[in-house]
Design an enzyme around this catalytic site. Structure first.
Site, PDB file in Angstrom:
ATOM      1  N   LYS A   1      36.530 -25.050   8.213  1.00  0.00           N
ATOM      2  CA  LYS A   1      35.798 -26.172   8.807  1.00  0.00           C
ATOM      3  C   LYS A   1      34.309 -25.912   8.572  1.00  0.00           C
ATOM      4  CE  LYS A   1      35.170 -28.930  12.958  1.00  0.00           C
ATOM      5  NZ  LYS A   1      33.793 -29.231  12.595  1.00  0.00           N
TER       6      LYS A   1
ATOM      7  N   LYS B   1      41.365 -29.678  14.830  1.00  0.00           N
ATOM      8  CA  LYS B   1      40.244 -28.767  14.590  1.00  0.00           C
ATOM      9  C   LYS B   1      40.331 -27.588  15.549  1.00  0.00           C
ATOM     10  CE  LYS B   1      37.160 -31.987  17.026  1.00  0.00           C
ATOM     11  NZ  LYS B   1      35.968 -32.794  16.981  1.00  0.00           N
TER      12      LYS B   1
ATOM     13  N   GLU C   1      42.258 -25.403   6.414  1.00  0.00           N
ATOM     14  CA  GLU C   1      41.056 -25.440   5.567  1.00  0.00           C
ATOM     15  C   GLU C   1      39.874 -24.912   6.369  1.00  0.00           C
ATOM     16  OE1 GLU C   1      40.489 -29.497   4.313  1.00  0.00           O
ATOM     17  OE2 GLU C   1      42.238 -29.483   3.017  1.00  0.00           O
TER      18      GLU C   1
ATOM     19  N   GLU D   1      32.186 -32.284   2.969  1.00  0.00           N
ATOM     20  CA  GLU D   1      31.197 -31.852   3.953  1.00  0.00           C
ATOM     21  C   GLU D   1      30.007 -31.320   3.164  1.00  0.00           C
ATOM     22  OE1 GLU D   1      31.612 -32.438   7.126  1.00  0.00           O
ATOM     23  OE2 GLU D   1      30.414 -30.999   8.260  1.00  0.00           O
TER      24      GLU D   1
ATOM     25  N   ARG E   1      28.972 -40.155   7.942  1.00  0.00           N
ATOM     26  CA  ARG E   1      30.118 -40.296   8.851  1.00  0.00           C
ATOM     27  C   ARG E   1      30.118 -41.667   9.512  1.00  0.00           C
ATOM     28  NH1 ARG E   1      31.587 -39.876  14.069  1.00  0.00           N
ATOM     29  NH2 ARG E   1      33.204 -38.405  14.678  1.00  0.00           N
TER      30      ARG E   1
ATOM     31  N   GLU F   1      32.669 -23.115  11.087  1.00  0.00           N
ATOM     32  CA  GLU F   1      32.908 -23.249  12.531  1.00  0.00           C
ATOM     33  C   GLU F   1      34.312 -22.850  12.933  1.00  0.00           C
ATOM     34  OE1 GLU F   1      30.915 -26.777  14.827  1.00  0.00           O
ATOM     35  OE2 GLU F   1      31.855 -27.520  13.024  1.00  0.00           O
TER      36      GLU F   1
ATOM     37  N   ARG G   1      41.994 -40.707  14.599  1.00  0.00           N
ATOM     38  CA  ARG G   1      41.929 -39.343  15.094  1.00  0.00           C
ATOM     39  C   ARG G   1      43.292 -39.072  15.722  1.00  0.00           C
ATOM     40  NH1 ARG G   1      37.422 -36.636  16.792  1.00  0.00           N
ATOM     41  NH2 ARG G   1      36.161 -38.481  17.214  1.00  0.00           N
TER      42      ARG G   1
ATOM     43  N   LYS H   1      45.764 -29.329   8.777  1.00  0.00           N
ATOM     44  CA  LYS H   1      46.210 -30.684   8.420  1.00  0.00           C
ATOM     45  C   LYS H   1      47.674 -30.705   7.978  1.00  0.00           C
ATOM     46  CE  LYS H   1      41.637 -31.728   6.561  1.00  0.00           C
ATOM     47  NZ  LYS H   1      40.812 -31.959   5.386  1.00  0.00           N
TER      48      LYS H   1
ATOM     49  N   ARG I   1      29.168 -34.896   7.170  1.00  0.00           N
ATOM     50  CA  ARG I   1      30.238 -35.533   6.407  1.00  0.00           C
ATOM     51  C   ARG I   1      29.604 -36.373   5.303  1.00  0.00           C
ATOM     52  NH1 ARG I   1      35.606 -36.635   8.722  1.00  0.00           N
ATOM     53  NH2 ARG I   1      36.895 -37.321   6.994  1.00  0.00           N
TER      54      ARG I   1
HETATM   55  P1  ATP Z   1      34.562 -35.622  15.508  1.00  0.00           P
HETATM   56  O1  ATP Z   1      34.356 -35.902  14.080  1.00  0.00           O
HETATM   57  O2  ATP Z   1      35.874 -34.970  15.786  1.00  0.00           O
HETATM   58  O3  ATP Z   1      34.097 -36.654  16.443  1.00  0.00           O
HETATM   59  P2  ATP Z   1      32.398 -34.196  15.255  1.00  0.00           P
HETATM   60  O4  ATP Z   1      31.745 -35.253  14.493  1.00  0.00           O
HETATM   61  O5  ATP Z   1      31.651 -33.550  16.349  1.00  0.00           O
HETATM   62  O6  ATP Z   1      33.680 -34.539  15.892  1.00  0.00           O
HETATM   63  P3  ATP Z   1      33.585 -31.905  14.382  1.00  0.00           P
HETATM   64  O7  ATP Z   1      34.019 -31.641  15.755  1.00  0.00           O
HETATM   65  O8  ATP Z   1      32.647 -30.948  13.818  1.00  0.00           O
HETATM   66  O9  ATP Z   1      32.897 -33.232  14.177  1.00  0.00           O
HETATM   67  O10 ATP Z   1      34.943 -32.025  13.470  1.00  0.00           O
HETATM   68  C1  ATP Z   1      35.282 -32.917  12.512  1.00  0.00           C
HETATM   69  C2  ATP Z   1      34.337 -32.850  11.348  1.00  0.00           C
HETATM   70  O11 ATP Z   1      34.456 -31.631  10.646  1.00  0.00           O
HETATM   71  C3  ATP Z   1      34.614 -33.845  10.247  1.00  0.00           C
HETATM   72  O12 ATP Z   1      34.129 -35.122  10.601  1.00  0.00           O
HETATM   73  C4  ATP Z   1      33.903 -33.250   9.049  1.00  0.00           C
HETATM   74  O13 ATP Z   1      32.580 -33.700   9.020  1.00  0.00           O
HETATM   75  C5  ATP Z   1      33.898 -31.765   9.343  1.00  0.00           C
HETATM   76  N1  ATP Z   1      34.691 -30.946   8.392  1.00  0.00           N
HETATM   77  C6  ATP Z   1      34.303 -29.740   7.921  1.00  0.00           C
HETATM   78  N2  ATP Z   1      35.224 -29.207   7.114  1.00  0.00           N
HETATM   79  C7  ATP Z   1      36.250 -30.101   7.031  1.00  0.00           C
HETATM   80  C8  ATP Z   1      37.502 -30.115   6.354  1.00  0.00           C
HETATM   81  N3  ATP Z   1      37.901 -29.106   5.590  1.00  0.00           N
HETATM   82  N4  ATP Z   1      38.272 -31.209   6.514  1.00  0.00           N
HETATM   83  C9  ATP Z   1      37.890 -32.233   7.290  1.00  0.00           C
HETATM   84  N5  ATP Z   1      36.714 -32.273   7.974  1.00  0.00           N
HETATM   85  C10 ATP Z   1      35.900 -31.215   7.850  1.00  0.00           C
END
Ligand code: ATP
Length: 734
Positions: free
Chosen positions: A377, A558, A375, A436, A397, A534, A552, A539, A382
């Site tokens: 990102k 990611k 998917e 998101e 989040r 990004e 996690r 998944k 969130r």
């Molecule tokens: P983490 O959540 O891993 O601690 P982070 O808050 O810095 O790290 P990211 O590293 O950016 O977040 O990666 C996870 C986040 O990506 C998710 O919490 C969500 O907010 C965002 N995201 C964007 N697109 C998607 C998607 N398609 N599915 C799941 N999450 C997504």
């Protein structure tokens, strides 16, 4: 504003304290009188736990069908319960003395050395046993106190007491001047200790005897303290600060020299006893294991507790169910806690998170024969959308209610529901969507950079004045029309999502690609980056693809464009705990910042690096203005500075995201020093600031263990080995 500040100053200088006003019954204002009467009434009310749980659920305005039905009991169970109830009836009407909790905390504070973690767990688990057996209604309150919270995160406001005000309160209570207090603070580095030492000096109390005439000194209970904390936290408006100070001064006057130490620290949001959330939950697991006479393994109980809490972030209800199961008010087993703590509308679910990866090849290795989907990102915030009883709520989040911040989304949801229901001919009563929220250029149908979103104000947002528009990209559905979907596969959940809802300009489904062709995946990655994303989130779609709240693991990976084929795979979130004054162009601001990771084993902050890289002038100014408000006179005992020597230290509050070239061992910093063979810390090379992470609390920053694992994985990759120091397996990270 001015008026309230001046009365605040005169209050703090002692002028507004009047025995008559505060303590004389006749002079009580009607509102205060009502409050007192209400409190008295509440005290005399006897509620059993089922009743409490029901009340709580009603309070939260939960759908009727989510209210736990009365529990049916067998004859033996009824007898058993009567005996148990009789045994603890005396205590049930009261609350545990705060002193009893403090005595345990003092012992926990003394635990040092190799076996200390286990000793801490033992002490806390014994406290939990006492509470569960004799004061079961206090269990959530004790938990809130230990974790420095007022109540469930999503409904409870913060204390709203800054460090400066707290210092003034302590100064007032122990009868010393600001100057003396600062000096003592520099000596001890802990306001709790300053307060406690001050209380030893009985003479100081005489000076305020007119203020502390509160009748015979009654011992504080945890129930009283949590009620006072709630009262403080909900105060709003002009005179709120003044009232909060008054209430807290009164509380601290009543506390003894040990109690005051922990009251002060809890208001600072850390008891500094070296017991993190993890330790507290582990201790509770041990207590339950003993209460259940070893019927379930301690580790398994911990897993059940964590999984249940991740689903249901309302601790009042969570602990209500725990007590219910332990007191055997139903024929359910303890492992049924996960089912009892099912997700429900109106209470945020801890979101599932993703692990970092360094390349498409690693993804193939990870998923092996497990089907997966890719998917986009999206780069935003969130958002968990709850819809029930014709009402929309948006949670962040970290489980904060953000509904007020996004009135535009609430409006889109209304349209979305209407259009979806019409098009798909389906009734929509309730749902929970995982999305998101991204800044969006409406005219050109284009995703905007994340930074745009951060310029939107958070409070009192007026629909008419919104200039930065938002698009919501939905990637999951957790509940639909009261049916819980988290145990279904992602494939099935997507079907529910696509067949129930219809996309519009502002609410779209996350773009996906169901393919395991390397070239197609690479092309999809490029496409996502070109669209302003990004990278990808990959998944599991069939096997292992149920939604796992708060977890996690390798089911969500990611893949960020900036980290492709690096040894790191991700940026790192760290807490600013200090800074050095700027020189040259940065004069008058902070020039570089001392960053720390969070050690979630012992509640300390360990230093990682000192950097000013990657910051623009406006960002430097912004940080300066935020940080100057939270300067501390001395580094608290839970900051492990190592050889770092910042000019100023701050409260651990602001989390920032940094990029780094790689990690190295350092003779200066302390990150993860407990986990490395020669007790050196891990540091970052060439760190650069990316953004502030307002959506993360300091304890959600990168942990010491994660930093060491990152270092390990980097070493392992460069040496092409799977094992690294401390026998940590590289599989732990990638
Ligand atoms: P983490 O959540 O891993 O601690 P982070 O808050 O810095 O790290 P990211 O590293 O950016 O977040 O990666 C996870 C986040 O990506 C998710 O919490 C969500 O907010 C965002 N995201 C964007 N697109 C998607 C998607 N398609 N599915 C799941 N999450 C997504």
């Amino acid at each position: 504003m001015k008026k309230s500040q001046s009365s605040l100053d005169s209050f703090l200088s002692g002028k507004t304290f009047s025995t008559k006003k505060d303590n004389t019954k006749n002079n009580s204002k009607p509102a205060e009188k009502n409050e007192k009467e209400k409190e008295k009434k509440e005290k005399t009310e006897k509620l059993d736990l089922g009743e409490i749980t029901k009340k709580l659920q009603k309070r939260e305005n939960l759908p009727e069908d989510k209210i736990i039905p009365p529990v049916k009991e067998s004859k033996e169970q009824i007898n058993d319960n009567i005996i148990k109830q009789e045994k603890s009836q005396k205590n049930k009407e009261t609350s545990i003395l705060f002193k009893e909790i403090v005595d345990v905390l003092l012992k926990v504070e003394q635990c040092k050395g190799e076996n200390s973690k286990d000793q801490v767990k033992e002490l806390l688990s014994n406290l939990f046993i006492k509470i569960i057996t004799d004061y079961s209604q206090d269990l959530p309150k004790v938990y809130y106190f230990l974790t420095s919270k007022v109540g469930p995160e999503y409904i409870s406001p913060e204390f709203g007491i800054g460090e400066g005000i707290l210092e003034k309160i302590v100064g007032k209570v122990i009868g010393i001047s600001d100057k003396q207090l600062k000096e003592r603070l520099i000596e001890t580095g802990d306001l709790g200790i300053v307060a406690s030492d001050g209380k030893k000096n009985v003479k100081t109390m005489d000076a305020f005897s007119n203020f502390i005439k509160v009748g015979p000194q009654k011992k504080l209970t945890i129930d009283q303290i949590m009620k006072i904390y709630k009262n403080v936290a909900v105060k709003k408006g002009k005179s709120a600060q003044e009232e909060k100070i008054k209430i807290l001064c009164d509380l601290m006057f009543k506390a003894d020299k040990e109690e005051i130490k922990f009251l002060v620290r809890s208001l600072q949001k850390s008891l500094k006893i070296g017991a993190s959330f993890k330790t507290i939950l582990n201790s509770l697991a041990r207590a339950i294991n003993k209460l259940l006479k070893n019927k379930l393994d301690e580790k398994e109980i911990y897993r059940i507790l964590l999984a249940s809490k991740n689903q249901l972030s309302d601790e009042d209800i969570f602990f209500g169910h725990i007590i219910e199961l332990i007191e055997k008010k139903s024929d359910k087993n303890f492992s049924d806690l996960i089912d009892l703590c099912h997700i429900r509308c109106g209470i945020p679910v801890n979101p599932q998170l993703a692990r970092p990866t360094t390349g498409i090849k690693v993804i193939f290795e990870r998923f092996n024969d497990t089907p997966f989907t890719c998917e986009y990102k999206y780069d935003g915030f969130r958002g968990q959308i709850h819809y029930y009883k014709k009402k929309t709520q948006i949670f962040s989040r970290n489980l904060e209610d953000m509904t007020e911040t996004y009135p535009d989304i609430v409006e889109f949801i209304d349209k979305f529901i209407k259009e979806s229901a019409e098009k798909n001919n389906k009734q929509l009563n309730s749902f929970i969507l995982d999305c998101e929220m991204v800044a969006y250029d409406k005219k050109n149908d284009k995703i905007l950079p994340f930074q745009q979103l951060t310029t939107r104000s958070r409070k009192n947002v007026d629909l008419a004045t919104i200039t930065i528009h938002v698009c919501m990209f939905c990637f999951d559905i957790l509940l639909l029309n009261d049916e819980i979907l988290i145990n279904k596969t992602l494939k099935e959940r997507r079907k529910y999502l696509y067949e129930t809802f219809t996309e519009s300009q502002y609410i779209q489904f996350a773009k996906h690609l169901d393919s395991n062709d390397e070239q197609e995946m690479e092309a999809f990655m490029t496409e996502s980056v070109n669209a302003g994303c990004e990278g990808l989130i990959v998944k599991a779609i069939d096997k292992n693809s149920e939604y796992m709240p708060g977890q996690r693991n390798f089911n969500w990976l990611k893949l960020k464009k900036d980290y492709l084929d690096t040894s790191l795979g991700d940026s790192i979130d760290l807490v600013i705990i200090g800074a050095s004054y700027g020189k040259g162009k940065r004069k008058g601001l902070y020039g570089s910042f001392l960053l720390a990771c969070y050690n979630d084993d012992n509640e300390t902050y360990e230093t990682v690096t000192m950097t000013g890289g990657g910051l623009k002038d406006t960002q430097l100014e912004e940080l300066y203005n935020k940080l100057k408000e939270i300067i501390l006179p001395k580094a608290p005992s839970n900051y492990k500075l190592g050889k770092a020597e910042p000019d100023v230290v701050f409260e651990a509050k602001i989390v920032i995201e940094v990029k780094t070239a790689d990690l190295s061992m350092s003779p200066i910093y302390t990150a993860g020093y407990d986990l490395t063979p020669d007790h050196r810390g891990v540091s970052l090379r060439f760190p650069r600031f990316q953004r502030t992470r307002d959506d993360k609390k300091p304890y959600e920053a990168c942990t010491s263990e994660e930093i060491v694992k990152l270092y390990n994985s980097q070493t392992a990759i460069s040496k092409n080995t799977n094992k690294t120091f401390n026998n940590m397996d590289i599989d732990d990270i990638y």
